[in-house]
Structure formats: C-alpha cells, structure tokens
Design a protein around this motif. Structure first.
Motif, PDB file in Angstrom:
ATOM      1  N   LEU A 153     -48.186  -4.615  36.682  1.00  0.00           N
ATOM      2  CA  LEU A 153     -49.101  -5.188  37.282  1.00  0.00           C
ATOM      3  C   LEU A 153     -49.981  -4.181  38.220  1.00  0.00           C
ATOM      4  CD1 LEU A 153     -50.866  -7.680  37.686  1.00  0.00           C
ATOM      5  CD2 LEU A 153     -49.790  -8.446  39.553  1.00  0.00           C
ATOM      6  N   TYR A 154     -49.487  -3.337  38.931  1.00  0.00           N
ATOM      7  CA  TYR A 154     -50.060  -2.372  39.735  1.00  0.00           C
ATOM      8  C   TYR A 154     -51.027  -1.477  38.604  1.00  0.00           C
ATOM      9  CZ  TYR A 154     -51.391   1.668  42.614  1.00  0.00           C
ATOM     10  OH  TYR A 154     -51.589   2.576  43.311  1.00  0.00           O
ATOM     11  N   LYS A 155     -50.310  -1.277  37.376  1.00  0.00           N
ATOM     12  CA  LYS A 155     -50.826  -0.264  36.386  1.00  0.00           C
ATOM     13  C   LYS A 155     -51.962  -1.168  35.564  1.00  0.00           C
ATOM     14  CE  LYS A 155     -47.272   3.345  35.916  1.00  0.00           C
ATOM     15  NZ  LYS A 155     -46.334   3.934  35.073  1.00  0.00           N
ATOM     16  N   ALA A 156     -51.554  -2.246  35.379  1.00  0.00           N
ATOM     17  CA  ALA A 156     -52.353  -3.287  34.678  1.00  0.00           C
ATOM     18  C   ALA A 156     -53.804  -3.383  35.248  1.00  0.00           C
ATOM     19  CB  ALA A 156     -51.861  -4.550  34.411  1.00  0.00           C
ATOM     20  N   ILE A 157     -53.761  -3.494  36.794  1.00  0.00           N
ATOM     21  CA  ILE A 157     -55.046  -3.610  37.525  1.00  0.00           C
ATOM     22  C   ILE A 157     -55.740  -1.937  37.217  1.00  0.00           C
ATOM     23  CG2 ILE A 157     -55.866  -3.997  39.735  1.00  0.00           C
ATOM     24  CD1 ILE A 157     -53.543  -5.954  40.068  1.00  0.00           C
ATOM     25  N   ALA A 160     -57.645  -2.010  34.169  1.00  0.00           N
ATOM     26  CA  ALA A 160     -58.641  -2.921  33.644  1.00  0.00           C
ATOM     27  C   ALA A 160     -59.821  -2.783  34.954  1.00  0.00           C
ATOM     28  CB  ALA A 160     -58.123  -4.409  33.957  1.00  0.00           C
ATOM     29  N   TYR A 161     -59.517  -2.290  35.775  1.00  0.00           N
ATOM     30  CA  TYR A 161     -60.678  -2.138  37.011  1.00  0.00           C
ATOM     31  C   TYR A 161     -60.961  -0.483  37.482  1.00  0.00           C
ATOM     32  CZ  TYR A 161     -60.222  -7.002  36.458  1.00  0.00           C
ATOM     33  OH  TYR A 161     -60.221  -8.223  35.960  1.00  0.00           O
ATOM     34  N   ASP A 162     -60.365   0.328  36.945  1.00  0.00           N
ATOM     35  CA  ASP A 162     -60.614   1.670  37.302  1.00  0.00           C
ATOM     36  C   ASP A 162     -60.847   1.867  38.883  1.00  0.00           C
ATOM     37  OD1 ASP A 162     -60.954   4.365  36.653  1.00  0.00           O
ATOM     38  OD2 ASP A 162     -63.244   3.999  36.170  1.00  0.00           O
ATOM     39  N   ASN A 163     -62.246   2.073  39.326  1.00  0.00           N
ATOM     40  CA  ASN A 163     -62.286   2.749  40.695  1.00  0.00           C
ATOM     41  C   ASN A 163     -62.396   1.463  41.640  1.00  0.00           C
ATOM     42  OD1 ASN A 163     -63.030   5.297  39.956  1.00  0.00           O
ATOM     43  ND2 ASN A 163     -65.156   4.821  39.417  1.00  0.00           N
ATOM     44  N   ILE A 382     -56.749 -12.184  35.597  1.00  0.00           N
ATOM     45  CA  ILE A 382     -57.786 -10.937  35.699  1.00  0.00           C
ATOM     46  C   ILE A 382     -57.428 -10.144  34.808  1.00  0.00           C
ATOM     47  CG2 ILE A 382     -57.857 -11.641  38.352  1.00  0.00           C
ATOM     48  CD1 ILE A 382     -56.061  -9.345  38.978  1.00  0.00           C
ATOM     49  N   LEU A 383     -56.752 -10.349  33.784  1.00  0.00           N
ATOM     50  CA  LEU A 383     -56.275  -9.446  32.794  1.00  0.00           C
ATOM     51  C   LEU A 383     -57.208  -9.813  31.389  1.00  0.00           C
ATOM     52  CD1 LEU A 383     -52.476  -9.316  33.197  1.00  0.00           C
ATOM     53  CD2 LEU A 383     -54.053  -8.047  34.308  1.00  0.00           C
ATOM     54  N   PRO A 384     -57.687  -8.673  31.252  1.00  0.00           N
ATOM     55  CA  PRO A 384     -58.614  -8.510  29.697  1.00  0.00           C
ATOM     56  C   PRO A 384     -58.113  -9.111  28.898  1.00  0.00           C
ATOM     57  CG  PRO A 384     -58.750  -6.372  31.132  1.00  0.00           C
ATOM     58  CD  PRO A 384     -57.787  -7.137  31.704  1.00  0.00           C
ATOM     59  N   GLN A 385     -56.932  -8.917  28.518  1.00  0.00           N
ATOM     60  CA  GLN A 385     -56.012  -9.282  27.339  1.00  0.00           C
ATOM     61  C   GLN A 385     -56.472 -11.060  27.358  1.00  0.00           C
ATOM     62  OE1 GLN A 385     -54.920  -7.256  29.500  1.00  0.00           O
ATOM     63  NE2 GLN A 385     -53.128  -6.113  28.736  1.00  0.00           N
ATOM     64  N   GLU A 386     -56.146 -11.441  28.310  1.00  0.00           N
ATOM     65  CA  GLU A 386     -56.319 -13.093  28.192  1.00  0.00           C
ATOM     66  C   GLU A 386     -57.698 -13.399  28.484  1.00  0.00           C
ATOM     67  OE1 GLU A 386     -52.936 -14.821  30.519  1.00  0.00           O
ATOM     68  OE2 GLU A 386     -53.203 -13.073  31.741  1.00  0.00           O
ATOM     69  N   ASN A 387     -58.419 -12.670  28.781  1.00  0.00           N
ATOM     70  CA  ASN A 387     -60.172 -13.061  29.050  1.00  0.00           C
ATOM     71  C   ASN A 387     -61.221 -12.554  27.969  1.00  0.00           C
ATOM     72  OD1 ASN A 387     -58.682 -14.572  31.005  1.00  0.00           O
ATOM     73  ND2 ASN A 387     -59.271 -12.916  32.492  1.00  0.00           N
ATOM     74  N   THR A 388     -61.614 -11.331  28.235  1.00  0.00           N
ATOM     75  CA  THR A 388     -62.945 -10.830  27.729  1.00  0.00           C
ATOM     76  C   THR A 388     -62.321 -10.473  26.345  1.00  0.00           C
ATOM     77  OG1 THR A 388     -62.355  -8.642  28.628  1.00  0.00           O
ATOM     78  CG2 THR A 388     -64.296  -9.982  29.537  1.00  0.00           C
ATOM     79  N   LEU A 389     -61.113  -9.789  26.052  1.00  0.00           N
ATOM     80  CA  LEU A 389     -60.684  -9.533  24.851  1.00  0.00           C
ATOM     81  C   LEU A 389     -60.311 -10.575  24.062  1.00  0.00           C
ATOM     82  CD1 LEU A 389     -58.554  -6.325  25.926  1.00  0.00           C
ATOM     83  CD2 LEU A 389     -60.985  -6.537  24.976  1.00  0.00           C
ATOM     84  N   GLN A 390     -60.015 -11.439  24.531  1.00  0.00           N
ATOM     85  CA  GLN A 390     -59.630 -12.695  23.852  1.00  0.00           C
ATOM     86  C   GLN A 390     -60.538 -13.337  23.091  1.00  0.00           C
ATOM     87  OE1 GLN A 390     -57.201 -14.691  22.050  1.00  0.00           O
ATOM     88  NE2 GLN A 390     -55.887 -14.899  23.825  1.00  0.00           N
ATOM     89  N   ILE A 391     -61.610 -13.696  24.176  1.00  0.00           N
ATOM     90  CA  ILE A 391     -62.946 -14.135  23.415  1.00  0.00           C
ATOM     91  C   ILE A 391     -63.671 -13.492  22.552  1.00  0.00           C
ATOM     92  CG2 ILE A 391     -65.219 -15.449  24.309  1.00  0.00           C
ATOM     93  CD1 ILE A 391     -62.603 -17.066  24.683  1.00  0.00           C
ATOM     94  N   GLN A 392     -63.702 -12.148  22.799  1.00  0.00           N
ATOM     95  CA  GLN A 392     -64.219 -11.180  21.943  1.00  0.00           C
ATOM     96  C   GLN A 392     -63.834 -11.316  20.623  1.00  0.00           C
ATOM     97  OE1 GLN A 392     -63.716  -7.176  23.021  1.00  0.00           O
ATOM     98  NE2 GLN A 392     -65.351  -7.234  24.876  1.00  0.00           N
TER      99      GLN A 392
END
Length: 439
Positions: A153-157, A160-163, A382-392
């Motif tokens: 989860l540390y690496k996933a954040i 996804a969120y960089d800076n 808060i993970l893109p795979q479930e959210n923005t990428l899913q809807i894209q």
C-alpha cells in the motif's frame, strides 16, 4: 493456525490481545471481534478496548520491529497469542496515556487468562528490556515501517500520488472525526442543532454538506439527542455526497446497489421522499439486517432485497431504473483512518480481483438503466485501478455511456471526483456520474 478461543474469564488486556490476534492471524474484522468482547465490559472499558486494539493496527510495523529485536525466537502454536499481548504492552508504553507501571504489570497478569501463565516471566522481561534499552528513542531508517502501512500500500500510494504521497499517508493514519447527517424528514436542521446545543454537545458545520455536522469530540452516539427518534444518522461527509450527486427526482425508480448498512439509502429517501420506488440491494444477508434496523429507526419505507449485483436475473423485476447508485465493492483504502485494520486485511492481489468484480457489476447493472438514466459509481478507495482507470475503460467500452461531470475540472481522460482522506475532514472516496444515451 488453529483459532484461539475467547478467554472464558474476562480480562481487559487479554480480551484486547484476543482481538488483535483474530485480526492479524485469522483475517477477522475489528468490528466483528470487538462486538464479541465488548459484550463483557462496561462502556468505559469498551472505549479503551477500541482505542488500544485499533492503535496497535496503526502502529503495527514499528511494534513488530521492536518485538523482533526483543524476542530470541517467535512464539508458535497456542503461545502465538502472547506475542499479540506483548504488542499491546509495547503500544501502551509508547503510544498511550496508560502509566508504564500499569502497562507492564497488567499486561503481564493478562498472560494467565490466555493460557500463558508460564510465559509471564517472558512478557515481563520483554517489556522491561524495551524500557531499559530505550528502543523507542532509537531511529529507524525505514520509511515504510515509520508509515504504519503494509509495503504494497505504501508503494501504491507512491505510484498514484507522487509528490503528494507523504500527505496522503499521513492523512490515512490520522483519526477520523464523527459526522452526523440530520434526517430532515423527522426534524429541521436548525432544531437538531439546537438540541445538541442544549445537551452541550460541541460540533462544527460544513458548507459543502447541508445535512451534515461534525462532532468536536467522540460521543456515545446512542446517548445523543434524538437517536431513538431517528433524528440523525452517522455518515461521513464523503458518503453524504452520494445522494446529492445522484439527484433523484420525484416518481423515479431508484436502485441503491451494495447498499448495506443503508446510510446512502436513507439519505436518498430523505432528500426525495416521493419516489416511485427505492430498492436497497445487498448480497450479504447479515449486513441487510443493519439496513432494516437503520431504516426502521429513521422511519423510511424502502424495499430491501438480498441479491448479487453481478447477476440481476436472480432478483430483478425487469422494470428499468431511472437512476442507479453503485457503491461498488472495493479495497476500502479511503477509510483506513476510520478502520485501521483494513490495511492488514487487504492484500495487493485483492486490487485486481476487485477491479474485475467492479467491472462485472458495472456491465450487469448498465442494462437495468433506462435510456437517459443516470448511474453514480462510488467507491471508498483511493486507488486509480478501482476509480479513474476503471471508469476510463468503461467509457471506452460502452458507446452509450457518457460522463456527466460532477466538477468543471473533469474530463473523459480523468473522470470523476477523487476525494482524499482528510480533505474537508472527509474520508477517501471516489465518484463518477454516467448517463445513458437516449437512443
């Protein structure tokens, strides 16, 4: 590992160690475990049990780091639970208001209740050595351990969120406030605020939440004014946005899918009481009991049904819905600050499996929506795979689906609204609103 039974005799620290053990060794939720032990204790002790057990979840990596340096070898079999008792002792000494004398003495005594009378000397030695060696003062050059999060989860954040990753992790570890949603079908907002004022309950308001308020400190919810009368529900500010984003209208047919425990169902009923039909659907029969209890207390009449959202043929009445709220099964990474055990119950492999399930449900429910109808997709992730990428991907694959932006900044390339933990005091949440073309 064989389950360790709840100790026959109640003991505060032994019961707390049992909760920690059940979460970490058997993948049980803190809510399930705490409910069992809290039946044996008074309100004050129950608050302590919750604070300590969830505190260990928040600080687990550093506690385990200390434990490894203090134990010559891991404990095994029925003795394993004593390691969890020691973790509790270390947490009390370093992160709680418990006196060191009580933290050590009472924790050592609790070993007997866990079948570890012969290990009391070991527990005492470990806790005394921790104090003597000053381990809490030694620096740990490992940001993952310091973060209190599992490595994946540390690496996933980070990815996804960089800076902003450090800020997201810090907010994930913060304590979540308690939000209430006033049930305007039973009392006006101003009248309920007056009732809180008379009861000397302190709170703040949010401009973005016309039905919500935030308690200034933790309270006994059942003792708040109007609880039995259904004057309010407990619901985080992010979750309160769902009913407003759905925009249900009078005489419409509405489906609230994966509805348990019913917070969003109740809010929809409150905002639009003259609906033609409101169905609360969930696959879990036990969780549906909570929907029934909540709807009864709030005095809402809705249809409640058990069913798998991915197989509508087993429960759907073949009448299309005007609007569908899909509160999709997800990693719950946005509510870890509220449920810190989630970080240890979730695995990295869960994310791909959840994304596949979400897509199956999206595809299955899209066929239940009227032309021109609206679907609101929601997760507490808060993970893109479930959210923005899913809807894209859904928008690319579904010609009759169009994004109906919730905010001006949305685009098809970056659809939906991602709320991060702590944003305007809310939990982490994601919303995307989709409209089905009329032809």
């Amino acid at each position: 590992m064989k389950p360790f039974p709840l100790p026959k005799q109640k003991n505060l620290r032994a019961d707390c160690a049992w909760v920690i053990y059940q979460i970490l060794e058997h993948g049980k939720s803190s809510r399930e475990c705490l409910e069992r032990v809290q039946r044996r204790h008074n309100a004050r002790d129950n608050a302590w049990l919750q604070e300590m057990s969830l505190g260990v979840m928040r600080r687990l990596p550093i506690l385990q780091h200390w434990l490894r340096s203090l134990l010559d070898r891991p404990l095994k079999g029925n003795k394993k639970i004593i390691e969890h008792l020691i973790l509790l002792g270390l947490y009390q000494i370093n992160f709680s208001r418990v006196s060191q004398h009580a933290a050590v003495g009472e924790t050592v005594a609790a070993a007997s209740y866990l079948g570890g009378a012969g290990l009391k000397g070991l527990v005492n030695a470990v806790l005394r050595n921790f104090e003597r060696e000053g381990l809490s003062e030694s620096s740990i050059d490992n940001p993952i351990i310091e973060s209190g999060l599992p490595k994946w989860l540390y690496k996933a954040i980070d990815s996804a969120y960089d800076n902003d990753a450090d800020a997201v992790r810090a907010a994930t570890n913060a304590m979540a406030p308690i939000w209430l949603r006033v049930n305007r079908q039973q009392i006006t907002f101003d009248d309920y605020c007056s009732a809180l004022d008379k009861a000397n309950v302190s709170y703040t308001l949010s401009e973005q939440h016309p039905d919500g308020l935030i308690l200034s400190k933790r309270e006994d919810i059942t003792a708040l004014p109007g609880f039995e009368k259904g004057h309010f529900a407990v619901q985080d500010g992010a979750a309160q946005l769902a009913a407003h984003y759905l925009q249900a209208q009078p005489n419409e047919r509405i489906l609230d899918c994966c509805a348990a425990p019913g917070g969003k169902t109740g809010h929809i009923a409150e905002l639009t009481p003259n609906l033609a039909y409101l169905l609360a659907l969930d696959a879990d029969s036990d969780r549906l009991k909570r929907v029934e209890e909540n709807m009864t207390r709030l005095k809402h009449v809705v249809d409640i049904e058990q069913g798998d959202a991915s197989t509508p043929s087993l429960w759907w009445d073949n009448q299309l819905f005007d609007r569908i709220l899909l509160d999709a099964p997800c990693s719950a990474t946005g509510v870890i600050r509220r449920h810190p055990d989630i970080r240890w119950l979730r695995k990295s492999s869960d994310i791909a499996n959840l994304a596949q399930l979400q897509r199956r449900i999206l595809d299955a429910l899209w066929g239940l929506l009227k032309p021109g109808g609206t679907m609101l997709y929601a997760t507490c992730s808060i993970l893109p795979q479930e959210n923005t990428l899913q809807i894209q991907q859904f928008l690319k694959d579904t010609p009759d689906a169009t994004l109906h932006p919730l905010r001006k900044t949305e685009t098809a390339e970056k659809p939906g609204r991602q709320i991060l933990p702590g944003e305007e005091q809310m939990d982490g949440f994601y919303y995307a609103r989709l409209v089905k073309s009329k032809s």
